[in-house]
Design an enzyme around this catalytic site. Sequence first.
Site, PDB file in Angstrom:
ATOM      1  N   HIS A   1      14.552 -57.242 -40.067  1.00 35.43           N
ATOM      2  CA  HIS A   1      15.807 -56.487 -39.990  1.00 35.43           C
ATOM      3  C   HIS A   1      16.169 -56.220 -38.538  1.00 35.43           C
ATOM      4  O   HIS A   1      15.315 -55.949 -37.709  1.00 35.43           O
ATOM      5  CB  HIS A   1      15.692 -55.162 -40.762  1.00 35.43           C
ATOM      6  CG  HIS A   1      14.444 -54.407 -40.478  1.00 35.43           C
ATOM      7  ND1 HIS A   1      13.239 -54.708 -41.084  1.00 35.43           N
ATOM      8  CD2 HIS A   1      14.191 -53.372 -39.647  1.00 35.43           C
ATOM      9  CE1 HIS A   1      12.299 -53.892 -40.644  1.00 35.43           C
ATOM     10  NE2 HIS A   1      12.851 -53.075 -39.755  1.00 35.43           N
TER      11      HIS A   1
ATOM     12  N   HIS B   1      18.028 -53.740 -36.111  1.00 31.32           N
ATOM     13  CA  HIS B   1      18.559 -52.376 -35.999  1.00 31.32           C
ATOM     14  C   HIS B   1      19.772 -52.391 -35.075  1.00 31.32           C
ATOM     15  O   HIS B   1      19.725 -52.979 -33.993  1.00 31.32           O
ATOM     16  CB  HIS B   1      17.530 -51.441 -35.347  1.00 31.32           C
ATOM     17  CG  HIS B   1      16.307 -51.165 -36.153  1.00 31.32           C
ATOM     18  ND1 HIS B   1      16.167 -50.030 -36.926  1.00 31.32           N
ATOM     19  CD2 HIS B   1      15.150 -51.850 -36.298  1.00 31.32           C
ATOM     20  CE1 HIS B   1      14.964 -50.037 -37.504  1.00 31.32           C
ATOM     21  NE2 HIS B   1      14.325 -51.124 -37.138  1.00 31.32           N
TER      22      HIS B   1
END
Length: 141
Positions: free
Chosen positions: A99, A101
């Site tokens: 992921h 951020h």
Amino acid sequence: MSDCIFCKIIKGEIPSRKIYEDELVYAFLDISPINFGHTLVIPKEHHQSAATVPENVAGRMFAIGSRIGILLKRFDEYDGYNLHLADGTVAGQVVMHVHLHVVPRGAEDGFRWNWRQQQYPEGRADEIAGILAAKLREKIG
Ligand code: 5GP
Ligand code: ZN
């Protein structure tokens, strides 16, 4: 991956505050934000590491992350943003679905990366650059 919380979020089995979705990526608010608006951009296909994400998907993650970062600057308190990706437990990765951020930043947000600046001993920088460049040439051409 059946026991992955981010795969469950994509499938709607766990609720999330969705910001964006297309055929490749899904973006949603982080549940424990560094600053309000902190967003995660993830590939729809499960990958633990950024290294195995196909280039077109990684490119989309970066493009969407940057656009969200720019949009977050419309909120009064933000003047910039950080893109951050932790790859591996020692790097701070907790959720093993890669992921990106997107962390909105303001001058008065009171948050600091714990960034240090070391000095290379004689010869070490040349050695490291040489090894990395040779290995990359081998793999990428
Ligand atoms: P990491 O430390 O792996 O880079 O970051 C994982 C991030 O996922 C953390 O910032 C954490 O707050 C966020 N997170 C963990 N579980 C959930 C969840 O169920 N929903 C949402 N929206 N964010 C989550
Ligand atoms: Zn997953």
